[in-house]
Write an enzyme that holds these catalytic residues in place. Structure first.
Site, PDB file in Angstrom:
ATOM      1  N   GLY A  84      35.141  30.741  29.660  1.00 31.33           N
ATOM      2  CA  GLY A  84      34.938  31.942  29.239  1.00 31.33           C
ATOM      3  C   GLY A  84      33.935  32.315  29.353  1.00 31.33           C
ATOM      4  N   SER A  85      32.990  31.564  30.190  1.00 34.52           N
ATOM      5  CA  SER A  85      31.262  32.131  30.318  1.00 34.52           C
ATOM      6  C   SER A  85      31.640  33.767  30.679  1.00 34.52           C
ATOM      7  CB  SER A  85      30.219  31.157  30.922  1.00 34.52           C
ATOM      8  OG  SER A  85      31.075  31.347  31.778  1.00 34.52           O
ATOM      9  N   ASN A  86      32.443  34.101  31.870  1.00 28.39           N
ATOM     10  CA  ASN A  86      32.600  35.312  32.309  1.00 28.39           C
ATOM     11  C   ASN A  86      32.271  36.549  31.604  1.00 28.39           C
ATOM     12  OD1 ASN A  86      31.314  34.617  35.201  1.00 28.39           O
ATOM     13  ND2 ASN A  86      32.549  33.059  34.999  1.00 28.39           N
ATOM     14  N   MET A 113      43.530  29.907  35.854  1.00 31.45           N
ATOM     15  CA  MET A 113      43.729  29.433  36.927  1.00 31.45           C
ATOM     16  C   MET A 113      45.498  29.163  37.298  1.00 31.45           C
ATOM     17  SD  MET A 113      40.732  28.327  37.437  1.00 31.45           S
ATOM     18  CE  MET A 113      39.853  27.218  39.243  1.00 31.45           C
ATOM     19  N   LEU A 152      48.656  31.331  40.078  1.00 32.34           N
ATOM     20  CA  LEU A 152      49.441  32.752  40.937  1.00 32.34           C
ATOM     21  C   LEU A 152      49.741  33.249  39.985  1.00 32.34           C
ATOM     22  CD1 LEU A 152      49.553  30.811  44.272  1.00 32.34           C
ATOM     23  CD2 LEU A 152      47.178  32.326  43.841  1.00 32.34           C
ATOM     24  N   ASN A 168      38.361  39.524  41.142  1.00 32.07           N
ATOM     25  CA  ASN A 168      38.618  37.780  40.734  1.00 32.07           C
ATOM     26  C   ASN A 168      37.346  37.242  41.373  1.00 32.07           C
ATOM     27  OD1 ASN A 168      39.279  35.305  39.818  1.00 32.07           O
ATOM     28  ND2 ASN A 168      39.740  34.563  42.423  1.00 32.07           N
ATOM     29  N   HIS A 216      35.114  33.575  42.427  1.00 34.61           N
ATOM     30  CA  HIS A 216      35.616  32.803  43.008  1.00 34.61           C
ATOM     31  C   HIS A 216      34.091  32.209  43.758  1.00 34.61           C
ATOM     32  CE1 HIS A 216      37.736  29.469  44.901  1.00 34.61           C
ATOM     33  NE2 HIS A 216      37.394  29.701  46.079  1.00 34.61           N
TER      34      HIS A 216
HETATM   35  C1  GAR Z   1      34.089  29.961  36.923  1.00 31.31           C
HETATM   36  O1  GAR Z   1      33.267  29.733  37.881  1.00 31.31           O
HETATM   37  C2  GAR Z   1      34.943  30.785  38.082  1.00 31.31           C
HETATM   38  O2  GAR Z   1      34.264  31.294  39.773  1.00 31.31           O
HETATM   39  C3  GAR Z   1      35.568  29.992  38.711  1.00 31.31           C
HETATM   40  O3  GAR Z   1      36.021  29.197  37.280  1.00 31.31           O
HETATM   41  C4  GAR Z   1      34.782  29.188  36.459  1.00 31.31           C
HETATM   42  C5  GAR Z   1      35.513  29.886  35.311  1.00 31.31           C
HETATM   43  O4  GAR Z   1      34.203  29.355  34.060  1.00 31.31           O
HETATM   44  N1  GAR Z   1      37.368  30.155  39.557  1.00 31.31           N
HETATM   45  C6  GAR Z   1      37.907  29.537  40.167  1.00 31.31           C
HETATM   46  O5  GAR Z   1      37.721  28.640  40.498  1.00 31.31           O
HETATM   47  C7  GAR Z   1      38.904  30.942  40.587  1.00 31.31           C
HETATM   48  N2  GAR Z   1      39.241  29.959  42.206  1.00 31.31           N
HETATM   49  P1  GAR Z   1      34.566  30.685  32.588  1.00 31.31           P
HETATM   50  O6  GAR Z   1      35.524  30.037  32.080  1.00 31.31           O
HETATM   51  O7  GAR Z   1      33.585  30.072  32.095  1.00 31.31           O
HETATM   52  O8  GAR Z   1      33.525  32.027  32.856  1.00 31.31           O
END
Ligand code: GAR
Length: 200
Positions: free
Chosen positions: A11-13, A87, A89, A104, A106
């Site tokens: 969940g950093s994003n 993660m 579809l 999204n 990626h």
């Molecule tokens: C992120 O780095 C994102 O790019 C990736 O999951 C991570 C989630 O990080 N997403 C994918 O690979 C989607 N295909 P987070 O939970 O720290 O936000």
């Protein structure tokens, strides 16, 4: 505009979105997850954002799972949906509820390295330039129209975890920026090429 966020992991994003959006005109109003144990959920609760877990095992198929998520997000008033490390579809029934409104992030420069283990694959392949893509979601795997990309030189980096750290710094800036632009109505399709999005 109200934003709904779907998460599966750290969940950093989501945190970057909360830090940038809450208190403004465009706010995160709901956070859904397919994983009860996702650390991202704690971040949402700490920000007083309503949270709901939708375990896949509780539903007969992905269509009914995604329909329940779409109903809940719409009931919370979400108009833009952000997949922030979600993660799984999404079924077409979900995508149809939020046309051109699902974003999204990626960890690759699409169309290179879609799907899972993008960073590991790129490092194994030996790419020299890598990066992040923020794109609209369609029914394919990371095939939707591109909203924004940012590249980095990998230099001598070969550890996927180190590359991911660099990419996440970009993600945390780029994703909220794109969501704000979309909320302000700054995203439109090029009439001559509907795959091409004009941002700003
Ligand atoms: C992120 O780095 C994102 O790019 C990736 O999951 C991570 C989630 O990080 N997403 C994918 O690979 C989607 N295909 P987070 O939970 O720290 O936000």
């Amino acid at each position: 505009m109200n934003v709904g966020v779907l998460v599966s992991g750290r969940g950093s994003n989501l945190q970057a979105l909360l830090d940038r959006l809450q208190g403004g005109d465009c706010q995160v109003v709901a956070v859904g997850s397919n994983k009860a144990e996702a650390p991202a959920l704690r971040r949402a609760r700490e920000a007083d954002v309503p949270v709901r877990v939708f375990p896949h095992a509780d539903y007969a198929d992905r269509a009914s799972h995604d329909l329940a998520m779409a109903d809940w997000l719409q009931a919370r008033g979400a108009e833009i949906i952000v997949l922030a490390g979600y993660m799984a579809l999404l079924d077409s029934v979900f995508i149809g509820r939020f046309p051109d409104r699902i974003v999204n992030v990626h960890p690759s420069l699409l169309p290179a390295f879609p799907g899972v283990r993008a960073i590991e694959q790129a490092v194994e392949y030996g790419v020299k330039v890598f990066g992040v893509t923020v794109h609209l979601v369609d029914e394919g795997v990371d095939t939707g129209a591109i909203l924004a990309q940012r590249a980095i030189e990998l230099g001598t980096m070969s550890d996927p975890a180190e590359v991911h750290q660099h990419l996440q710094r970009i993600e945390h800036e780029l994703l909220p920026e794109v969501v704000l632009r979309m909320a302000r109505g700054e995203v439109r399709r090029d009439p001559d090429n509907p795959r091409r999005l004009l941002v700003g």
